[in-house]
Design a protein around this motif. Structure first.
Motif, mmCIF file in Angstrom:
data_model
loop_
_atom_site.group_PDB
_atom_site.id
_atom_site.type_symbol
_atom_site.label_atom_id
_atom_site.label_comp_id
_atom_site.label_asym_id
_atom_site.label_seq_id
_atom_site.Cartn_x
_atom_site.Cartn_y
_atom_site.Cartn_z
ATOM 1 N N LEU A 196 0.825 -1.213 0.000
ATOM 2 C CA LEU A 196 0.000 0.000 0.000
ATOM 3 C C LEU A 196 0.856 1.259 0.000
ATOM 4 O O LEU A 196 0.475 2.276 -0.587
ATOM 5 N N PHE A 197 2.027 1.176 0.640
ATOM 6 C CA PHE A 197 2.932 2.327 0.697
ATOM 7 C C PHE A 197 3.382 2.746 -0.705
ATOM 8 O O PHE A 197 3.604 3.937 -0.959
ATOM 9 N N VAL A 198 3.491 1.786 -1.599
ATOM 10 C CA VAL A 198 3.912 2.077 -2.969
ATOM 11 C C VAL A 198 2.880 2.955 -3.678
ATOM 12 O O VAL A 198 3.233 3.855 -4.454
ATOM 13 N N TYR A 199 1.596 2.710 -3.385
ATOM 14 C CA TYR A 199 0.529 3.422 -4.070
ATOM 15 C C TYR A 199 0.008 4.630 -3.272
ATOM 16 O O TYR A 199 -0.365 5.645 -3.865
ATOM 17 N N LEU A 200 -0.017 4.501 -1.954
ATOM 18 C CA LEU A 200 -0.516 5.583 -1.101
ATOM 19 C C LEU A 200 0.471 5.849 0.034
ATOM 20 O O LEU A 200 0.171 5.590 1.204
ATOM 21 N N PRO A 201 1.638 6.362 -0.278
ATOM 22 C CA PRO A 201 2.679 6.540 0.754
ATOM 23 C C PRO A 201 2.272 7.480 1.876
ATOM 24 O O PRO A 201 2.549 7.221 3.041
ATOM 25 N N ILE A 206 0.793 8.429 7.608
ATOM 26 C CA ILE A 206 -0.073 9.109 8.574
ATOM 27 C C ILE A 206 -0.704 8.134 9.560
ATOM 28 O O ILE A 206 -0.769 8.407 10.763
ATOM 29 N N ILE A 207 -1.184 6.984 9.067
ATOM 30 C CA ILE A 207 -1.909 6.061 9.959
ATOM 31 C C ILE A 207 -1.246 4.695 10.094
ATOM 32 O O ILE A 207 -1.648 3.901 10.953
ATOM 33 N N GLY A 208 -0.231 4.411 9.285
ATOM 34 C CA GLY A 208 0.378 3.083 9.276
ATOM 35 C C GLY A 208 0.978 2.635 10.597
ATOM 36 O O GLY A 208 0.556 1.611 11.153
ATOM 37 N N PRO A 209 1.956 3.354 11.140
ATOM 38 C CA PRO A 209 2.602 2.906 12.391
ATOM 39 C C PRO A 209 1.619 2.758 13.552
ATOM 40 O O PRO A 209 1.590 1.728 14.230
#
Length: 234
Positions: A196-201, A206-209
């Motif tokens: 997902l980071f590749v498409y919506l970094p 913002i919410i990943g970690p």
């Protein structure tokens, strides 16, 4: 009025809003305490394109910048633990308090995991450069998966149990195999975040970690309580 305020703070809308706020703020603190890694990766991309430095130098710089990530992840999980317990205290205070409290032990554990992963990837490139050692790729891949799995469990265990580093790593290894389906879910979740980071970094940053820490703590706490209850009945 006090009852109305209490009803409001216990409503689902308030809880969802606060969880989202906590995830975003904790993600920000995670990035902030890993600012060295962010800057290093940014400079590494520029250096790689312009060929300012060799690849080994760039990789070494990135590895060094990864060192603070262990304490930062421990602090993120600690903050999510209090959110799940509905203890809505200062997120900022909790985060940096945990960062200092677990700094030494989390750093040593993270360095152990990071060292194994680095050696594994070095061996991977060595294997690829030869034609006779290709059969070792599968055992090496298994080592990497086990190491990552241990890393997923060991930090929540660090938050909940006062054990030595070796004991925590052994217990994390135990949970990695005992709860193999949950471990697979965590690994797929982690892989999904990378994709997902590749498409919506920006969204992942913002919410990943915070989001992943919340999910990890939620399931780990359930597993730890269940296993502890089973051991008491034996």
């Amino acid at each position: 009025m006090p009852n109305q305020n209490k009803d409001y703070t216990e409503s689902k809308l308030y809880l969802i809003s606060y969880y989202l706020y906590s995830v975003i703020l904790t993600s920000f603190y995670f990035i902030l305490t890993n600012v060295l890694f962010v800057i290093t990766v940014f400079l590494a991309l520029i250096s790689f394109q312009e060929r300012f430095f060799t690849v080994p130098v760039i990789l070494t710089a990135i590895i060094i910048s990864l060192i603070p990530m262990g304490p930062a992840w421990a602090a993120t999980l600690f903050s999510m633990k209090y959110i799940l317990e509905n203890q809505f205290y200062s997120l900022t205070k909790n985060y940096f308090k945990a960062y200092n409290k677990y700094f030494k032990k989390s750093l040593l554990i993270w360095l152990s995991i990071l060292s194994i992963l680095i050696l594994s990837f070095i061996n991977y490139w060595v294997i690829l450069s030869t034609e006779t050692l290709n059969v070792l790729i599968f055992p090496l891949f298994a080592i990497i998966l086990i190491t990552v799995s241990v890393g997923l469990y060991v930090f929540p265990l660090l938050i909940d149990y006062s054990l030595t580093k070796i004991q925590l790593l052994k217990l994390a290894l135990y949970f990695s195999f005992k709860k193999v389906f949950l471990t697979a879910f965590f690994l797929l979740f982690l892989i999904g975040m990378v994709i997902l980071f590749v498409y919506l970094p920006l969204a992942v940053v913002i919410i990943g970690p915070g989001g992943f820490a919340l999910c990890l703590q939620y399931f780990c706490r359930k597993v730890f309580k269940k296993v502890h209850a089973e051991e008491e009945q034996m």
